[in-house]
Design a protein around this motif. Structure first.
Motif, PDB file in Angstrom:
ATOM      1  N   THR A 325      18.482 -27.121 -24.057  1.00 33.62           N
ATOM      2  CA  THR A 325      19.390 -27.877 -23.211  1.00 33.62           C
ATOM      3  C   THR A 325      18.676 -29.120 -22.713  1.00 33.62           C
ATOM      4  O   THR A 325      17.473 -29.282 -22.941  1.00 33.62           O
ATOM      5  N   ASP A 326      19.409 -29.972 -22.041  1.00 35.61           N
ATOM      6  CA  ASP A 326      18.815 -31.233 -21.596  1.00 35.61           C
ATOM      7  C   ASP A 326      17.748 -31.027 -20.535  1.00 35.61           C
ATOM      8  O   ASP A 326      16.819 -31.833 -20.424  1.00 35.61           O
ATOM      9  N   ALA A 327      17.833 -29.933 -19.768  1.00 36.97           N
ATOM     10  CA  ALA A 327      16.917 -29.733 -18.652  1.00 36.97           C
ATOM     11  C   ALA A 327      15.944 -28.569 -18.838  1.00 36.97           C
ATOM     12  O   ALA A 327      14.943 -28.501 -18.119  1.00 36.97           O
ATOM     13  N   VAL A 328      16.220 -27.669 -19.781  1.00 38.91           N
ATOM     14  CA  VAL A 328      15.383 -26.485 -19.945  1.00 38.91           C
ATOM     15  C   VAL A 328      15.211 -26.167 -21.428  1.00 38.91           C
ATOM     16  O   VAL A 328      16.191 -26.175 -22.188  1.00 38.91           O
ATOM     17  N   LEU A 329      13.962 -25.876 -21.820  1.00 35.43           N
ATOM     18  CA  LEU A 329      13.657 -25.403 -23.163  1.00 35.43           C
ATOM     19  C   LEU A 329      12.885 -24.097 -23.046  1.00 35.43           C
ATOM     20  O   LEU A 329      12.041 -23.944 -22.153  1.00 35.43           O
ATOM     21  N   THR A 330      13.152 -23.165 -23.948  1.00 37.16           N
ATOM     22  CA  THR A 330      12.387 -21.921 -24.003  1.00 37.16           C
ATOM     23  C   THR A 330      11.812 -21.761 -25.395  1.00 37.16           C
ATOM     24  O   THR A 330      12.555 -21.796 -26.381  1.00 37.16           O
ATOM     25  N   VAL A 331      10.488 -21.611 -25.478  1.00 34.67           N
ATOM     26  CA  VAL A 331       9.816 -21.449 -26.769  1.00 34.67           C
ATOM     27  C   VAL A 331       8.746 -20.372 -26.642  1.00 34.67           C
ATOM     28  O   VAL A 331       8.194 -20.156 -25.557  1.00 34.67           O
ATOM     29  N   PRO A 332       8.417 -19.691 -27.749  1.00 33.64           N
ATOM     30  CA  PRO A 332       7.310 -18.731 -27.718  1.00 33.64           C
ATOM     31  C   PRO A 332       5.974 -19.450 -27.850  1.00 33.64           C
ATOM     32  O   PRO A 332       5.881 -20.508 -28.486  1.00 33.64           O
ATOM     33  N   VAL A 333       4.953 -18.876 -27.263  1.00 39.49           N
ATOM     34  CA  VAL A 333       3.596 -19.405 -27.425  1.00 39.49           C
ATOM     35  C   VAL A 333       3.019 -18.781 -28.696  1.00 39.49           C
ATOM     36  O   VAL A 333       2.822 -17.563 -28.748  1.00 39.49           O
ATOM     37  N   PRO A 334       2.750 -19.563 -29.728  1.00 40.00           N
ATOM     38  CA  PRO A 334       2.255 -18.990 -30.987  1.00 40.00           C
ATOM     39  C   PRO A 334       0.889 -18.338 -30.824  1.00 40.00           C
ATOM     40  O   PRO A 334       0.108 -18.689 -29.931  1.00 40.00           O
ATOM     41  N   ALA A 335       0.601 -17.387 -31.694  1.00 36.26           N
ATOM     42  CA  ALA A 335      -0.700 -16.713 -31.666  1.00 36.26           C
ATOM     43  C   ALA A 335      -1.835 -17.675 -32.001  1.00 36.26           C
ATOM     44  O   ALA A 335      -2.998 -17.415 -31.659  1.00 36.26           O
ATOM     45  N   GLU A 336      -1.491 -18.808 -32.656  1.00 35.39           N
ATOM     46  CA  GLU A 336      -2.535 -19.773 -33.031  1.00 35.39           C
ATOM     47  C   GLU A 336      -3.060 -20.578 -31.847  1.00 35.39           C
ATOM     48  O   GLU A 336      -4.064 -21.280 -31.973  1.00 35.39           O
ATOM     49  N   VAL A 337      -2.383 -20.502 -30.711  1.00 34.25           N
ATOM     50  CA  VAL A 337      -2.829 -21.254 -29.534  1.00 34.25           C
ATOM     51  C   VAL A 337      -4.057 -20.562 -28.941  1.00 34.25           C
ATOM     52  O   VAL A 337      -4.037 -19.366 -28.641  1.00 34.25           O
ATOM     53  N   GLU A 338      -5.140 -21.327 -28.782  1.00 37.06           N
ATOM     54  CA  GLU A 338      -6.374 -20.777 -28.227  1.00 37.06           C
ATOM     55  C   GLU A 338      -6.242 -20.582 -26.718  1.00 37.06           C
ATOM     56  O   GLU A 338      -5.618 -21.399 -26.027  1.00 37.06           O
TER      57      GLU A 338
END
Length: 364
Positions: A325-338
């Motif tokens: 949406t214009d004000a909110v995004l939801t995403v998963p944190v990938p396992a590749e993120v240190e």
């Protein structure tokens, strides 16, 4: 199945009605309409929880990713049909009389339309008296004093059209305005913003200049032997309307901004730090600019978490999308993120990048 003719390679007959060949205007329009209808049906099915493979229903993350991928593929299909329709329109319109009225974003430009209107009025105001005076003799009716106000309005509208184009281009380059190209120009572009919502600035500019053009036409009909003596009060009114329109163009839009990033917590979850594999909620504004609410544009929204780029999953709800949406995004944190401190940044469908917001990722 349509049969192609040896002469032109187009389906024989049926170019209209239910034709969806994509090689004619009717077929391109019908093909796009069918693709949109199929996408909406699929989106509503998935929003109701139907059609998800049984092996995935017990995993919220896997089922959400599958749904997002399915909708993204369908959205790309819709976009391909839309581009086909747009190319067909360009073949018919961009090379014709509407070509000069289309802006850089493939929408009809209000300022260009008004400038074209006044150019036509000026041409008529010169040719009609010239034709009559060529027969009767004398050029007194073409003296500039008769049409000073009219010429001022014509010059103002043309200069405003050039100024608006320059302002929009400069603001896009300065990352102060997000522009997403339309599939094809539509008449409603003249009275609405990029998102299809009615625009007061556009409407008032069209109404005021249209009324002034009618006054000029009436004066020309009453005295066809001379340039229309447009009242200066009308010219001032047009100038004020043009100034309002330019101010609206200068102030519209803005940069996308990330205000905060928090761990997304479902009901019943325990509080805790952000870990790989968990969802984060990005709060801000400008993530979905006007004109970018189409499924294909929503599927292009990306979040950069550290060095990893994450496509924002499409989450269907009844009648639309709950994410992004214009004000909110939801995403998963990938396992590749240190683990550690990493920056989060959103890249919108218009290609604009937000500011960076730093979060702490705990060791999973």
């Amino acid at each position: 199945m349509a049969v192609e003719t040896a002469r032109d390679g187009l389906p024989e007959g049926g170019h209209g009605g239910s034709c969806s060949c994509g090689a004619c205007p009717y077929g391109a329009r019908e093909g796009h309409r069918r693709a949109v209808a199929a996408f909406i049906r699929r989106r509503e099915e998935l929003a109701a929880g139907q059609g998800v493979p049984g092996a995935l229903v017990h995993s919220a993350g896997a089922s959400r990713q599958w749904v997002a991928d399915e909708l993204t593929r369908s959205a790309r299909t819709v976009a391909e049909f839309g581009r086909a329709e747009g190319r067909m329109w360009q073949r018919r319109g961009r090379g014709g009389f509407l070509g000069p009225l289309v802006g850089d974003d493939n929408r009809l430009s209000t300022s260009r339309a008004v400038a074209a209107l006044w150019t036509l009025v000026a041409v008529a105001a010169v040719l009609v008296p010239a034709g009559r005076l060529a027969v009767s003799g004398g050029l007194d009716g073409l003296r500039i004093g008769h049409g000073a106000a009219l010429l001022t309005v014509v010059a103002l509208s043309c200069l405003l059209s050039v100024a608006v184009t320059a302002v929009v281009r400069q603001r896009v380059r300065a990352k102060r305005l997000q522009k997403v190209a339309a599939a094809r120009p539509r008449i409603r572009d003249l009275v609405s913003d990029d998102g299809g919502r009615g625009s007061f600035a556009d409407v008032q500019y069209l109404l005021v200049t249209g009324a002034a053009a009618v006054v000029a036409a009436v004066l020309l009909v009453r005295e066809p032997q001379r340039l229309p003596a447009l009242p200066w009060a009308v010219a001032v009114l047009v100038a004020l309307s043009a100034a309002t329109y330019l101010a609206a163009v200068w102030s519209e839009g803005g940069r996308p901004v990330v205000l905060s990033v928090v761990r997304s917590r479902e009901a019943g979850d325990l509080d805790g730090p952000i870990r790989p594999g968990e969802d984060i909620e990005i709060r801000g504004s400008g993530f979905v600019p006007p004109g970018a609410a189409t499924p294909e544009a929503l599927a292009r929204v990306v979040v950069r978490i550290g060095a990893v780029h994450v496509n924002v999953p499409l989450v269907p709800v009844a009648g639309g999308f709950g994410n992004p949406t214009d004000a909110v995004l939801t995403v998963p944190v990938p396992a590749e993120v240190e683990p550690g401190r990493v920056d989060v940044q959103v890249i919108t469908a218009a290609g604009a990048e937000t500011n960076r917001c730093t979060i702490d990722v705990a060791d999973g």
